[in-house]
Design a protein around this motif. Structure first.
Motif, PDB file in Angstrom:
ATOM      1  N   VAL A 265     -11.604   0.092 -15.163  1.00  0.00           N
ATOM      2  CA  VAL A 265     -11.305  -1.294 -14.802  1.00  0.00           C
ATOM      3  C   VAL A 265      -9.846  -1.407 -14.346  1.00  0.00           C
ATOM      4  O   VAL A 265      -9.538  -2.075 -13.345  1.00  0.00           O
ATOM      5  CB  VAL A 265     -11.607  -2.244 -15.981  1.00  0.00           C
ATOM      6  N   CYS A 266      -8.960  -0.738 -15.051  1.00  0.00           N
ATOM      7  CA  CYS A 266      -7.540  -0.746 -14.657  1.00  0.00           C
ATOM      8  C   CYS A 266      -7.341  -0.065 -13.307  1.00  0.00           C
ATOM      9  O   CYS A 266      -6.557  -0.540 -12.473  1.00  0.00           O
ATOM     10  CB  CYS A 266      -6.688  -0.067 -15.719  1.00  0.00           C
ATOM     11  N   VAL A 267      -8.039   1.034 -13.073  1.00  0.00           N
ATOM     12  CA  VAL A 267      -7.942   1.730 -11.794  1.00  0.00           C
ATOM     13  C   VAL A 267      -8.478   0.840 -10.673  1.00  0.00           C
ATOM     14  O   VAL A 267      -7.916   0.820  -9.569  1.00  0.00           O
ATOM     15  CB  VAL A 267      -8.668   3.090 -11.851  1.00  0.00           C
ATOM     16  N   ALA A 268      -9.539   0.085 -10.941  1.00  0.00           N
ATOM     17  CA  ALA A 268     -10.048  -0.857  -9.937  1.00  0.00           C
ATOM     18  C   ALA A 268      -8.980  -1.898  -9.595  1.00  0.00           C
ATOM     19  O   ALA A 268      -8.817  -2.279  -8.428  1.00  0.00           O
ATOM     20  CB  ALA A 268     -11.316  -1.528 -10.443  1.00  0.00           C
ATOM     21  N   GLY A 269      -8.233  -2.348 -10.589  1.00  0.00           N
ATOM     22  CA  GLY A 269      -7.127  -3.265 -10.332  1.00  0.00           C
ATOM     23  C   GLY A 269      -6.047  -2.614  -9.480  1.00  0.00           C
ATOM     24  O   GLY A 269      -5.475  -3.254  -8.581  1.00  0.00           O
ATOM     25  N   MET A 270      -5.767  -1.342  -9.729  1.00  0.00           N
ATOM     26  CA  MET A 270      -4.784  -0.625  -8.919  1.00  0.00           C
ATOM     27  C   MET A 270      -5.261  -0.495  -7.476  1.00  0.00           C
ATOM     28  O   MET A 270      -4.466  -0.598  -6.537  1.00  0.00           O
ATOM     29  CB  MET A 270      -4.509   0.754  -9.525  1.00  0.00           C
ATOM     30  N   VAL A 271      -6.555  -0.296  -7.296  1.00  0.00           N
ATOM     31  CA  VAL A 271      -7.123  -0.215  -5.944  1.00  0.00           C
ATOM     32  C   VAL A 271      -6.963  -1.558  -5.228  1.00  0.00           C
ATOM     33  O   VAL A 271      -6.652  -1.596  -4.032  1.00  0.00           O
ATOM     34  CB  VAL A 271      -8.600   0.228  -6.002  1.00  0.00           C
ATOM     35  N   LEU A 272      -7.157  -2.653  -5.947  1.00  0.00           N
ATOM     36  CA  LEU A 272      -6.979  -3.976  -5.337  1.00  0.00           C
ATOM     37  C   LEU A 272      -5.530  -4.207  -4.910  1.00  0.00           C
ATOM     38  O   LEU A 272      -5.272  -4.744  -3.825  1.00  0.00           O
ATOM     39  CB  LEU A 272      -7.439  -5.069  -6.299  1.00  0.00           C
ATOM     40  N   VAL A 273      -4.588  -3.812  -5.741  1.00  0.00           N
ATOM     41  CA  VAL A 273      -3.173  -3.932  -5.374  1.00  0.00           C
ATOM     42  C   VAL A 273      -2.873  -3.048  -4.162  1.00  0.00           C
ATOM     43  O   VAL A 273      -2.164  -3.460  -3.232  1.00  0.00           O
ATOM     44  CB  VAL A 273      -2.255  -3.571  -6.564  1.00  0.00           C
ATOM     45  N   HIS A 274      -3.439  -1.850  -4.149  1.00  0.00           N
ATOM     46  CA  HIS A 274      -3.269  -0.929  -3.025  1.00  0.00           C
ATOM     47  C   HIS A 274      -3.769  -1.574  -1.733  1.00  0.00           C
ATOM     48  O   HIS A 274      -3.084  -1.535  -0.699  1.00  0.00           O
ATOM     49  CB  HIS A 274      -4.048   0.357  -3.328  1.00  0.00           C
ATOM     50  N   ALA A 275      -4.942  -2.178  -1.783  1.00  0.00           N
ATOM     51  CA  ALA A 275      -5.510  -2.831  -0.596  1.00  0.00           C
ATOM     52  C   ALA A 275      -4.644  -4.009  -0.155  1.00  0.00           C
ATOM     53  O   ALA A 275      -4.444  -4.232   1.043  1.00  0.00           O
ATOM     54  CB  ALA A 275      -6.933  -3.283  -0.882  1.00  0.00           C
ATOM     55  N   TRP A 276      -4.116  -4.775  -1.115  1.00  0.00           N
ATOM     56  CA  TRP A 276      -3.283  -5.918  -0.764  1.00  0.00           C
ATOM     57  C   TRP A 276      -1.989  -5.466  -0.086  1.00  0.00           C
ATOM     58  O   TRP A 276      -1.532  -6.078   0.880  1.00  0.00           O
ATOM     59  CB  TRP A 276      -2.977  -6.761  -1.997  1.00  0.00           C
ATOM     60  N   LEU A 277      -1.408  -4.386  -0.579  1.00  0.00           N
ATOM     61  CA  LEU A 277      -0.209  -3.856   0.071  1.00  0.00           C
ATOM     62  C   LEU A 277      -0.516  -3.402   1.493  1.00  0.00           C
ATOM     63  O   LEU A 277       0.274  -3.615   2.415  1.00  0.00           O
ATOM     64  CB  LEU A 277       0.381  -2.705  -0.744  1.00  0.00           C
ATOM     65  N   GLY A 278      -1.666  -2.780   1.691  1.00  0.00           N
ATOM     66  CA  GLY A 278      -2.073  -2.400   3.041  1.00  0.00           C
ATOM     67  C   GLY A 278      -2.241  -3.615   3.936  1.00  0.00           C
ATOM     68  O   GLY A 278      -1.870  -3.599   5.112  1.00  0.00           O
ATOM     69  N   HIS A 279      -2.781  -4.690   3.381  1.00  0.00           N
ATOM     70  CA  HIS A 279      -2.928  -5.937   4.130  1.00  0.00           C
ATOM     71  C   HIS A 279      -1.564  -6.487   4.545  1.00  0.00           C
ATOM     72  O   HIS A 279      -1.392  -6.945   5.684  1.00  0.00           O
ATOM     73  CB  HIS A 279      -3.696  -6.951   3.278  1.00  0.00           C
ATOM     74  N   LEU A 280      -0.604  -6.444   3.640  1.00  0.00           N
ATOM     75  CA  LEU A 280       0.742  -6.916   3.968  1.00  0.00           C
ATOM     76  C   LEU A 280       1.368  -6.074   5.078  1.00  0.00           C
ATOM     77  O   LEU A 280       2.015  -6.612   5.986  1.00  0.00           O
ATOM     78  CB  LEU A 280       1.645  -6.878   2.732  1.00  0.00           C
ATOM     79  N   ILE A 281       1.145  -4.778   5.031  1.00  0.00           N
ATOM     80  CA  ILE A 281       1.701  -3.891   6.061  1.00  0.00           C
ATOM     81  C   ILE A 281       1.045  -4.169   7.406  1.00  0.00           C
ATOM     82  O   ILE A 281       1.712  -4.201   8.450  1.00  0.00           O
ATOM     83  CB  ILE A 281       1.559  -2.418   5.627  1.00  0.00           C
ATOM     84  N   VAL A 282      -0.262  -4.412   7.411  1.00  0.00           N
ATOM     85  CA  VAL A 282      -0.955  -4.736   8.659  1.00  0.00           C
ATOM     86  C   VAL A 282      -0.462  -6.073   9.206  1.00  0.00           C
ATOM     87  O   VAL A 282      -0.244  -6.218  10.409  1.00  0.00           O
ATOM     88  CB  VAL A 282      -2.486  -4.747   8.443  1.00  0.00           C
ATOM     89  N   GLN A 283      -0.271  -7.046   8.331  1.00  0.00           N
ATOM     90  CA  GLN A 283       0.255  -8.335   8.778  1.00  0.00           C
ATOM     91  C   GLN A 283       1.626  -8.166   9.422  1.00  0.00           C
ATOM     92  O   GLN A 283       1.923  -8.798  10.433  1.00  0.00           O
ATOM     93  CB  GLN A 283       0.376  -9.311   7.608  1.00  0.00           C
ATOM     94  N   ALA A 284       2.452  -7.340   8.855  1.00  0.00           N
ATOM     95  CA  ALA A 284       3.785  -7.107   9.421  1.00  0.00           C
ATOM     96  C   ALA A 284       3.679  -6.442  10.787  1.00  0.00           C
ATOM     97  O   ALA A 284       4.471  -6.728  11.675  1.00  0.00           O
ATOM     98  CB  ALA A 284       4.614  -6.241   8.478  1.00  0.00           C
TER      99      ALA A 284
END
Length: 168
Positions: free
Chosen positions: A87-106
């Protein structure tokens, strides 16, 4: 073979966690500077964040999750602490995806100086990393994990919860 898989998993997880901590710092520090608004500064920021995410953090995440999955099945680890770790690793994956989203937005012209604060990712990922480390090292008994949940969630199935209507 198992020792090699564990070593690969630990190294990849350490690299992934380091990337999840460093990427928000990189976005926060360099993404809001004045020279980022110039083309040369923006190109450097975009190249640095994109290469770090695509060439370092994501491959480390894939290797860590793959090696961990193989270890779970090879060792047949079915304990409650492993479920909590996943469950914690799934949360880390979500944070990872959000950071990728921020990089794509930039990179798509929105501009790094208009991004939401990437430091919010640190508020989520640092406790998750600490919890994964604690779960793996302590391997707490099921009773210790159950104590973390409210009593209402521990009610037996097909039994009414206190203060609620009887099932039909």
């Amino acid at each position: 073979m198992i020792a090699l898989l564990k070593a690969i998993h630990i190294v990849a997880l350490a690299l992934w966690c380091a990337g999840l901590v460093l990427l928000p710092l990189l976005i926060q520090r360099y993404g809001r500077r004045a020279e980022i608004r110039e083309q040369a500064g923006y190109a450097e920021f975009r190249w640095l964040t994109h290469r770090a995410y695509v060439g370092f953090v994501t491959p480390a995440a894939v290797v860590a999750v793959t090696a961990g999955t193989i270890l779970v099945f090879a060792l047949q680890v079915l304990d409650s602490w492993m479920l909590a770790k996943l469950v914690c690793v799934a949360g880390m994956v979500l944070v990872h995806a959000w950071l990728g989203h921020l990089i794509v937005q930039a990179g798509e012209g929105r501009g790094a100086y208009r991004l939401p604060p990437a430091g919010l990712a640190l508020l989520a990922v640092v406790p998750l990393i600490g919890l994964v480390l604690w779960l793996v090292l302590a391997k707490p008994a099921p009773d210790a994990l159950i104590a973390l949940f409210p009593e209402a969630l521990m009610a037996p199935r097909n039994q009414p919860l206190p203060g609620f209507l009887e099932p039909l």
